[in-house]
Design a protein around this motif. Structure first.
Motif, short mmCIF file in Angstrom:
data_model
loop_
_atom_site.label_atom_id
_atom_site.label_comp_id
_atom_site.label_asym_id
_atom_site.label_seq_id
_atom_site.Cartn_x
_atom_site.Cartn_y
_atom_site.Cartn_z
N LEU A 19 0.84 -1.20 0.00
CA LEU A 19 0.00 0.00 0.00
C LEU A 19 0.87 1.25 0.00
O LEU A 19 1.97 1.26 0.56
CB LEU A 19 -0.89 0.06 1.24
CG LEU A 19 -1.98 -0.99 1.42
CD1 LEU A 19 -2.76 -0.67 2.70
CD2 LEU A 19 -2.92 -1.02 0.23
N LEU A 20 0.33 2.31 -0.60
CA LEU A 20 0.86 3.66 -0.43
C LEU A 20 -0.04 4.40 0.54
O LEU A 20 -1.26 4.48 0.32
CB LEU A 20 0.91 4.39 -1.78
CG LEU A 20 1.77 3.73 -2.87
CD1 LEU A 20 1.66 4.53 -4.17
CD2 LEU A 20 3.22 3.61 -2.44
N ALA A 21 0.54 4.88 1.63
CA ALA A 21 -0.23 5.65 2.61
C ALA A 21 -0.25 7.10 2.15
O ALA A 21 0.75 7.80 2.22
CB ALA A 21 0.41 5.52 4.00
N VAL A 22 -1.39 7.55 1.67
CA VAL A 22 -1.52 8.91 1.12
C VAL A 22 -1.97 9.86 2.21
O VAL A 22 -1.33 10.85 2.52
CB VAL A 22 -2.48 8.91 -0.07
CG1 VAL A 22 -2.58 10.33 -0.66
CG2 VAL A 22 -2.04 7.92 -1.14
N ARG A 23 -3.12 9.58 2.84
CA ARG A 23 -3.62 10.33 4.00
C ARG A 23 -4.14 9.31 5.00
O ARG A 23 -5.35 9.15 5.17
CB ARG A 23 -4.77 11.27 3.60
CG ARG A 23 -4.37 12.47 2.75
CD ARG A 23 -5.64 13.21 2.31
NE ARG A 23 -5.34 14.37 1.51
CZ ARG A 23 -5.32 15.61 1.97
NH1 ARG A 23 -5.52 15.83 3.25
NH2 ARG A 23 -5.08 16.63 1.16
#
Length: 319
Positions: free
Chosen positions: A314-318
């Motif tokens: 996953l990419l943690a964006v917000r």
């Protein structure tokens, strides 16, 4: 808004941080403030140019989770503030905001935004290839290639939930076998040995292609189904004669979520909701092994392309 995109095809290094306007939802669409974005092999193929050159700056990302912050004309059944997992057929997930078709925005009832960020594409594909393309029935035996990947680890669990009698997997190297076994496989084989060890398998799931796909036909039981759902090996397409399929009672089928999005969106939605229901109930789990900030998307691509990744990234964006 912050985003990660590319304007030329190439290796992971072509991904770069960009500033883009916040998109506006059109008819039948919603705008999502992204919490998490899943990383998938289809996005690697997008960057490499398998789907054509970029049109200006392309922002990859086929699945996200987050909060609905705007509704386009004609949207019903969703409201501002709803937390959703969303499939993005046109990409755009590696960003602070993303537009999704309302039909492919699924409420996160009992599911965390973190799990939801890696669910809309992976779980829909895993469920759809088993229940839709391969037509799994209770008692079937199943073989899953790329057993340690995001789809493979989910498909093993979904196959069990749908009544499979046995579930085997393959991995590219023995180092991934122990990891894959935690998802309920009866046995995990290396990809170069499965054809010697297995026979009379009812369903084979193949995202690899090339020699793996060809060898998979030979392990099918009468009326066995080889279900293709990717081309991670990037091999040249096979040229298969039809007569051996007939003479050996074999079937070849496929699952492509992008085609369903265009031609059968209701079918795609039904697969997604069924898979998310299994996740919410605890019958299956999503194994998130890597979480990186948005600006490290290139690292995630490098691991996926090299075959060293396991489970879901996953990419943690917000967050």
């Amino acid at each position: 808004m912050r985003a990660v995109g590319f304007d030329v095809n190439g290796g992971p290094e072509v991904l770069r941080a960009v500033e883009l306007p916040v998109p506006e939802p059109g008819p039948g669409q919603v705008l999502i403030r992204v919490a998490y974005a899943g990383v998938n092999y289809g996005e690697v193929q997008h960057r490499l140019g398998d789907f054509g050159p970029p049109d200006g700056t392309d922002v990859p990302g086929l699945e996200v989770s987050g909060e609905i912050v705007a509704l386009g004309p004609g949207v019903t059944g969703l409201a501002l503030g709803d937390l959703v997992a969303a499939y993005l057929p046109d990409g755009g997930g590696y960003a602070e905001y993303a537009v999704a078709p309302a039909d492919f925005a699924f409420p996160l009832d009992g599911i965390s935004p973190r799990d939801g960020g890696g669910a809309a594409l992976v779980l829909t594909t895993a469920y759809g290839v088993l229940a839709g393309a391969a037509r799994l029935v209770p008692g079937d035996s199943v073989l899953i290639h790329a057993a340690a990947g995001g789809v493979g680890s989910a498909a093993a669990q979904i196959a069990r939930a749908l009544g499979a009698a046995s579930v085997h997997g393959t991995v590219g190297g023995s180092g991934k076998a122990d990891y894959a076994k935690r998802f309920g496989y009866d046995a995990v084989h290396t990809r170069d040995t499965f054809a010697e060890r297995l026979r009379d398998i009812d369903i084979v799931l193949d995202p690899i292609g090339g020699p793996t796909r060809l060898a998979s036909l030979d392990v099918l039981a009468p009326f066995g189904r080889l279900a293709v759902y990717g081309e991670a090996g990037r091999h040249p397409d096979l040229t298969l004669p039809v007569l051996p399929l007939w003479k050996n009672n074999r079937s070849l089928t496929g699952y492509n979520i992008g085609d369903l999005a265009r031609r059968a969106p209701a079918c795609l939605r039904s697969h997604a909701l069924a898979a998310l229901s299994l996740l919410a109930s605890g019958a299956i789990r999503l194994d998130i092994t890597t979480e990186l900030p948005l600006d490290r998307a290139a690292e995630a691509h490098q691991a996926l392309q090299s075959g060293t990744s396991r489970g879901k990234t996953l990419l943690a964006v917000r967050p």
